[in-house]
Design a protein around this motif. Structure first.
Motif, PDB file in Angstrom:
ATOM      1  N   ILE A 228     -38.933  30.041 -56.099  1.00  0.00           N
ATOM      2  CA  ILE A 228     -39.213  28.613 -56.006  1.00  0.00           C
ATOM      3  C   ILE A 228     -40.269  28.258 -57.038  1.00  0.00           C
ATOM      4  O   ILE A 228     -41.285  28.948 -57.165  1.00  0.00           O
ATOM      5  CB  ILE A 228     -39.703  28.235 -54.590  1.00  0.00           C
ATOM      6  CG1 ILE A 228     -38.626  28.568 -53.549  1.00  0.00           C
ATOM      7  CG2 ILE A 228     -40.080  26.763 -54.522  1.00  0.00           C
ATOM      8  CD1 ILE A 228     -39.081  28.360 -52.120  1.00  0.00           C
ATOM      9  N   GLN A 229     -40.000  27.190 -57.793  1.00  0.00           N
ATOM     10  CA  GLN A 229     -40.997  26.666 -58.715  1.00  0.00           C
ATOM     11  C   GLN A 229     -41.447  25.304 -58.216  1.00  0.00           C
ATOM     12  O   GLN A 229     -40.645  24.405 -57.974  1.00  0.00           O
ATOM     13  CB  GLN A 229     -40.441  26.541 -60.135  1.00  0.00           C
ATOM     14  CG  GLN A 229     -41.502  26.132 -61.153  1.00  0.00           C
ATOM     15  CD  GLN A 229     -40.956  26.058 -62.569  1.00  0.00           C
ATOM     16  OE1 GLN A 229     -39.743  26.002 -62.781  1.00  0.00           O
ATOM     17  NE2 GLN A 229     -41.841  26.051 -63.552  1.00  0.00           N
ATOM     18  N   LEU A 230     -42.763  25.165 -58.030  1.00  0.00           N
ATOM     19  CA  LEU A 230     -43.350  23.939 -57.510  1.00  0.00           C
ATOM     20  C   LEU A 230     -44.060  23.192 -58.639  1.00  0.00           C
ATOM     21  O   LEU A 230     -44.766  23.795 -59.450  1.00  0.00           O
ATOM     22  CB  LEU A 230     -44.348  24.262 -56.398  1.00  0.00           C
ATOM     23  CG  LEU A 230     -43.773  25.024 -55.193  1.00  0.00           C
ATOM     24  CD1 LEU A 230     -44.894  25.501 -54.291  1.00  0.00           C
ATOM     25  CD2 LEU A 230     -42.809  24.136 -54.419  1.00  0.00           C
ATOM     26  N   ASP A 231     -43.874  21.896 -58.662  1.00  0.00           N
ATOM     27  CA  ASP A 231     -44.480  21.048 -59.684  1.00  0.00           C
ATOM     28  C   ASP A 231     -45.905  20.685 -59.253  1.00  0.00           C
ATOM     29  O   ASP A 231     -46.114  19.974 -58.276  1.00  0.00           O
ATOM     30  CB  ASP A 231     -43.646  19.776 -59.863  1.00  0.00           C
ATOM     31  CG  ASP A 231     -44.124  18.919 -61.029  1.00  0.00           C
ATOM     32  OD1 ASP A 231     -45.219  19.194 -61.556  1.00  0.00           O
ATOM     33  OD2 ASP A 231     -43.412  17.975 -61.398  1.00  0.00           O
ATOM     34  N   ALA A 545     -39.606  21.932 -57.625  1.00  0.00           N
ATOM     35  CA  ALA A 545     -38.844  21.592 -58.825  1.00  0.00           C
ATOM     36  C   ALA A 545     -37.516  22.312 -58.866  1.00  0.00           C
ATOM     37  O   ALA A 545     -36.510  21.752 -59.320  1.00  0.00           O
ATOM     38  CB  ALA A 545     -39.665  21.928 -60.078  1.00  0.00           C
ATOM     39  N   VAL A 546     -37.472  23.553 -58.434  1.00  0.00           N
ATOM     40  CA  VAL A 546     -36.239  24.325 -58.460  1.00  0.00           C
ATOM     41  C   VAL A 546     -36.334  25.426 -57.414  1.00  0.00           C
ATOM     42  O   VAL A 546     -37.425  25.915 -57.093  1.00  0.00           O
ATOM     43  CB  VAL A 546     -36.009  24.950 -59.860  1.00  0.00           C
ATOM     44  CG1 VAL A 546     -37.069  25.991 -60.189  1.00  0.00           C
ATOM     45  CG2 VAL A 546     -34.616  25.552 -59.980  1.00  0.00           C
ATOM     46  N   CYS A 547     -35.198  25.775 -56.848  1.00  0.00           N
ATOM     47  CA  CYS A 547     -35.093  26.888 -55.911  1.00  0.00           C
ATOM     48  C   CYS A 547     -33.870  27.704 -56.289  1.00  0.00           C
ATOM     49  O   CYS A 547     -32.747  27.175 -56.314  1.00  0.00           O
ATOM     50  CB  CYS A 547     -34.997  26.393 -54.468  1.00  0.00           C
ATOM     51  SG  CYS A 547     -34.835  27.731 -53.242  1.00  0.00           S
ATOM     52  N   ARG A 597     -38.918  30.853 -66.784  1.00  0.00           N
ATOM     53  CA  ARG A 597     -38.929  29.417 -66.583  1.00  0.00           C
ATOM     54  C   ARG A 597     -40.150  28.844 -67.291  1.00  0.00           C
ATOM     55  O   ARG A 597     -41.221  29.459 -67.322  1.00  0.00           O
ATOM     56  CB  ARG A 597     -39.041  29.082 -65.096  1.00  0.00           C
ATOM     57  CG  ARG A 597     -37.880  29.554 -64.239  1.00  0.00           C
ATOM     58  CD  ARG A 597     -36.717  28.620 -64.294  1.00  0.00           C
ATOM     59  NE  ARG A 597     -37.084  27.252 -63.980  1.00  0.00           N
ATOM     60  CZ  ARG A 597     -36.231  26.228 -63.996  1.00  0.00           C
ATOM     61  NH1 ARG A 597     -34.957  26.432 -64.322  1.00  0.00           N
ATOM     62  NH2 ARG A 597     -36.641  25.015 -63.701  1.00  0.00           N
ATOM     63  N   ALA A 598     -40.025  27.671 -67.854  1.00  0.00           N
ATOM     64  CA  ALA A 598     -41.161  27.018 -68.489  1.00  0.00           C
ATOM     65  C   ALA A 598     -42.148  26.579 -67.417  1.00  0.00           C
ATOM     66  O   ALA A 598     -41.760  26.167 -66.318  1.00  0.00           O
ATOM     67  CB  ALA A 598     -40.699  25.816 -69.306  1.00  0.00           C
ATOM     68  N   THR A 599     -43.443  26.705 -67.712  1.00  0.00           N
ATOM     69  CA  THR A 599     -44.441  26.259 -66.746  1.00  0.00           C
ATOM     70  C   THR A 599     -44.366  24.755 -66.519  1.00  0.00           C
ATOM     71  O   THR A 599     -44.706  24.278 -65.434  1.00  0.00           O
ATOM     72  CB  THR A 599     -45.858  26.632 -67.234  1.00  0.00           C
ATOM     73  OG1 THR A 599     -46.066  26.062 -68.534  1.00  0.00           O
ATOM     74  CG2 THR A 599     -46.027  28.133 -67.308  1.00  0.00           C
ATOM     75  N   ASP A 600     -43.905  24.021 -67.506  1.00  0.00           N
ATOM     76  CA  ASP A 600     -43.672  22.587 -67.336  1.00  0.00           C
ATOM     77  C   ASP A 600     -42.283  22.402 -66.732  1.00  0.00           C
ATOM     78  O   ASP A 600     -41.270  22.684 -67.386  1.00  0.00           O
ATOM     79  CB  ASP A 600     -43.755  21.873 -68.682  1.00  0.00           C
ATOM     80  CG  ASP A 600     -43.626  20.366 -68.542  1.00  0.00           C
ATOM     81  OD1 ASP A 600     -43.368  19.890 -67.425  1.00  0.00           O
ATOM     82  OD2 ASP A 600     -43.804  19.667 -69.561  1.00  0.00           O
ATOM     83  N   PRO A 601     -42.165  21.967 -65.482  1.00  0.00           N
ATOM     84  CA  PRO A 601     -40.832  21.854 -64.856  1.00  0.00           C
ATOM     85  C   PRO A 601     -39.897  20.912 -65.587  1.00  0.00           C
ATOM     86  O   PRO A 601     -38.666  21.018 -65.432  1.00  0.00           O
ATOM     87  CB  PRO A 601     -41.159  21.326 -63.442  1.00  0.00           C
ATOM     88  CG  PRO A 601     -42.590  21.667 -63.215  1.00  0.00           C
ATOM     89  CD  PRO A 601     -43.243  21.593 -64.568  1.00  0.00           C
TER      90      PRO A 601
END
Length: 810
Positions: A228-231, A545-547, A597-601
């Protein structure tokens, strides 16, 4: 070419559960199954210190994390649900805080910001030291009862905050529990909406996103691993404001703890008085058998100068002249200690609180800058009022102490003279005079402390009342037994008669019926509300942002240790990338997968997934002088993988074709060529990755002499630090560790091996061995591994190596 050089090895008595290298020193922290935290040095794996479990911290350690400057080590405790911050130099606990769930993973990150936006904060932060006095240290004699803080220091805030640059401790646990703590002290965000148990965390250094590895369990299938990426864009966009707010609130949190400890010291000083009272005066009063009140008999002695035979016997036999003198000195000393603590600690600490809260209120009124972070001016104003009330209550206690000290001194002086006369001893002339004021003090003392009024009886039913000062220090909700009289107070009378001042918000409420502890709890509650609001607002701003669903946990590893289990996370600060390394042994046992993944979502990354094939033959064998063994060309599976730096992956491999399943290899995989693939993977988000592995681009790797066979150790896990160029390998039984310098020059290694061979063989054999090592180095083979093989072949030195390892065993 660089080679791995073994510099330490140890057999440990307790299994190791967690290990973490210091960011900038050759130190590694270990946590074992007995709840002990150990710090070892790289050289010979020498122990620096150990921190044993205790009732304050607990014994079930669940994760470790270093502060980026390496000065503070954080570890979480599962049985007490706490996070503990420990001084790396002295093994002293600096701070601890409770969490809702056990923290299964932690990540401590320092913000990297190349702009000059934070430069102004170093100047503004220094201003507080210009206006506020330095907080005095708590007395050692009283702080010993606090088993957490052996000695509070006034500069502890600075020590814990470290540099001006913001650093954030991220903790995660079951039920989607994730919280962020600025400087490891102040909670700035409580996240919600995360499913499953957090197994790994990685906050990007630019604060734009947070990577989370979660494990979601269901009743039907095996647990699933998700990425999971969180913004966290609000943290990034408000970095200067966040830094200033976090530092202010961290100061406030530390000052609250300082006030709590100061109050603890005051209670301990009062307990000394109570003990003396119980042993002397209370016993004296309770043993009186006549129906006449003690107060009346003392008043008769005061007015007429003679006492009843029973009172005289009790005074001379039970209390004694010497005992009375010692009691008076003890009470005077305790009262003086409490008075000094109120003046130097409570008042100084509350003044500092008012200063910092007033600055925070000014920040909150700058709505354009600080309103997005959740600063509420109304809540901060309530906190300021509560601190003001606490300050007034402390001043009230000072007045009570001053009056009580006068009464005590007058009473004991009078009684001391009376007992000297009873014993027909000489009375010093300076004690023989009593003024009208002294008589009034003695009368006040008798009315306050020997009253027969049931409302003034102490809690245990004793007839000696010592509540005048002690009632302020009792941590109870009851009203004061003897509240101070406000009659004749000109200010109180003026306020009551004033229409405008009576209900003015400019005046702090006094709560005359409440104790100091009660007002302190009110103050803490108001400040907690003030501190919690930003954490809620910032937490709600962080969105998913994404899962990505990765794979299911194999049944064989469901009960394995989760700390060492892949995936592992890495943040490439230069490129602004999150890296995720994982394996799917049931689907493709000979592959390592790297997700980026880019740190900037909002920024997409092409070619974000690749598989590294471990079936590729090596460039050269482990030993170039002999025909390459079959194992050099066999397939391998990955047991553990950690990023050594932005371009290198340190991996522990196991041979799939080894029948006994014992062959392990430690290797460095350089990813420059591997991450420059041309194929693009199209991810179907409705499926797990393991269900669509056919389209994943695969890259072959060769590692040549950047590998080493792990002899006599069943290597399973690895911890690395690319800055210090070190690695620690842990065996499958969690008791055997081996430490390496990863980029040590071969010439240094040859000198060490030559020294070892000099002790083991004759001069001629030593010369031959040295020549053998040099020829091995010249042909590009593994220097350490080859040297060991040469020793085994030439001299049977394995016994000596075993003895050396045995000598290091605890």
């Amino acid at each position: 070419m660089p080679a791995f050089r073994q510099v330490g090895e140890k057999q440990l008595p307790n299994p190791i559960l967690y290990m973490a290298w210091s960011p900038n020193r050759d130190l590694i922290a270990l946590a074992n199954t007995s709840g002990e935290v150990l710090l070892h040095r790289l050289a010979n794996f020498q122990r620096v210190w150990s921190l044993l479990p205790n009732e304050n911290t607990g014994k079930e350690i669940t994760s470790l994390a270093w502060r980026p400057d390496g000065k503070v080590l954080a570890f979480s405790v599962g049985d007490t649900k706490q996070v503990v911050l420990c001084d790396a130099e002295k093994a002293e606990i600096l701070h601890l805080f409770a969490v809702e769930y056990p923290a299964f993973c932690m990540h401590w990150m320092e913000v990297q910001d190349d702009s000059s936006t934070l430069s102004s904060f170093s100047e503004s932060e220094d201003e507080s030291s210009r206006f506020l006095p330095k907080l005095p240290s708590l007395p050692k004699s009283y702080s010993t009862t606090s088993k957490i803080f052996s000695e509070e220091k006034s500069d502890e805030v600075t020590n814990l905050l470290g540099e001006v640059r913001l650093n954030i401790l991220v903790v995660g646990g079951p039920s989607g529990f994730v919280e962020l703590y600025a400087y490891g002290l102040y909670k700035i965000a409580t996240l919600g909406g995360i499913s499953g148990t957090c197994r790994s965390l990685g906050l990007s250094s630019d604060l734009k996103s947070l990577s989370v590895i979660t494990e979601i369990r269901s009743t039907e299938d095996n647990p699933e691993i998700h990425y999971i990426q969180l913004d966290t864009g609000l943290l990034s966009s408000c970095l200067p404001e966040l830094t200033k707010m976090a530092r202010k609130f961290t100061h406030i949190s530390t000052l609250l703890r300082y006030l709590r400890l100061s109050l603890t010291c005051m209670c301990e000083a009062w307990e000394d008085i109570l003990m003396q009272m119980d042993l002397r005066l209370t016993k004296f009063v309770q043993e009186k058998n006549t129906s006449t009140q003690v107060q009346d008999e003392f008043l008769e002695l005061l007015l007429w100068g003679h006492a009843s035979s029973e009172l005289q016997a009790l005074l001379m036999n039970q209390l004694t002249v010497k005992g009375l003198k010692m009691l008076g000195q003890s009470i005077d000393s305790s009262y003086s200690s409490i008075q000094k603590l109120v003046i130097s600690h409570l008042q100084s600490g509350s003044e500092a609180l008012l200063y910092h809260l007033s600055e925070v209120k000014g920040m909150a009124l700058w709505r354009q800058k600080f309103q997005p972070l959740g600063l509420d001016p109304a809540a901060i104003e309530d906190a300021i009022v509560a601190v003001g009330s606490f300050t007034l209550k402390a001043s009230e206690l000072l007045q009570v102490i001053d009056k009580s000290m006068k009464n005590f001194k007058a009473f004991f002086r009078w009684l001391y003279v009376a007992m000297l006369r009873m014993s027909e001893d000489h009375v010093p002339p300076e004690l023989n005079k009593m003024t009208q004021k002294d008589l009034a003090f003695v009368a006040d003392f008798l009315s306050e402390h020997f009253s027969a009024n049931e409302e003034l009886f102490d809690r245990k039913g004793k007839y000696f009342n010592v509540e005048r000062v002690g009632q302020y220090l009792k941590d109870e909700d009851e009203d004061l037994v003897s509240p101070p009289s406000m009659e004749g107070n000109q200010w109180v009378t003026f306020v009551k008669q004033s229409t405008y001042l009576k209900d003015s918000p400019l005046l702090f409420p006094t709560y005359p019926q409440k104790s100091l502890h009660f007002v302190k709890r009110m103050m803490e509650g108001s400040i907690d509300l003030c501190l919690q609001k930003p954490a809620e607002v910032i937490g709600h701003s962080i969105k998913q942002a994404v899962c990505l669903r990765l794979y299911t946990v194999p049944e064989s590893s469901e009960n394995a240790l989760r700390l060492f289990e892949l995936p592992s996370l890495w943040n490439d600060k230069k490129a602004g990338m999150h890296y995720v390394v994982f394996c799917m042994p049931d689907i493709s046992p000979s592959k390592i997968y790297i997700l980026r993944r880019a740190t900037d979502p909002n920024r997409s990354v092409p070619k974000g997934l690749v598989a590294l094939n471990l079936n590729t033959p090596l460039n050269s064998s482990i030993d170039d002088e002999t025909p390459a063994p079959a194992s050099a060309y066999s397939s391998y599976s990955c047991l553990d993988a950690r990023f050594y730096d932005d371009e290198t992956l340190t991996v522990v491999l196991r041979s799939l074709e080894d029948d006994e399943n014992k062959m392990r290899i430690l290797t460095q995989l350089h990813l420059n060529s591997a991450v420059s693939w041309d194929e693009e993977f199209t991810w179907d988000l409705t499926l797990r990755l393991e269900q669509q592995t056919e389209g994943i681009p695969v890259q072959g790797l060769t590692w040549g002499n950047q590998s080493r066979e792990m002899d006599n150790i069943k290597a399973q896990f690895v911890a690395v630090n690319g800055i210090r160029k070190v690695a620690c390998v842990l065996s499958a039984n969690l008791r055997h560790v081996r430490v390496f310098e990863m980029d040590a020059e071969e010439e240094e290694e040859e000198e060490e091996r030559a020294d070892e061979s000099q002790e083991m063989s004759s001069d001629q054999d030593r010369l031959e061995d040295t020549m053998t090592y040099q020829s091995d180095a010249g042909e590009g083979r593994d220097g350490v591994g080859g040297a060991e093989e040469a020793q085994v072949a030439g001299q049977g030195s394995q016994d000596i190596l075993d003895e050396t390892a045995g000598s290091d065993t605890l």
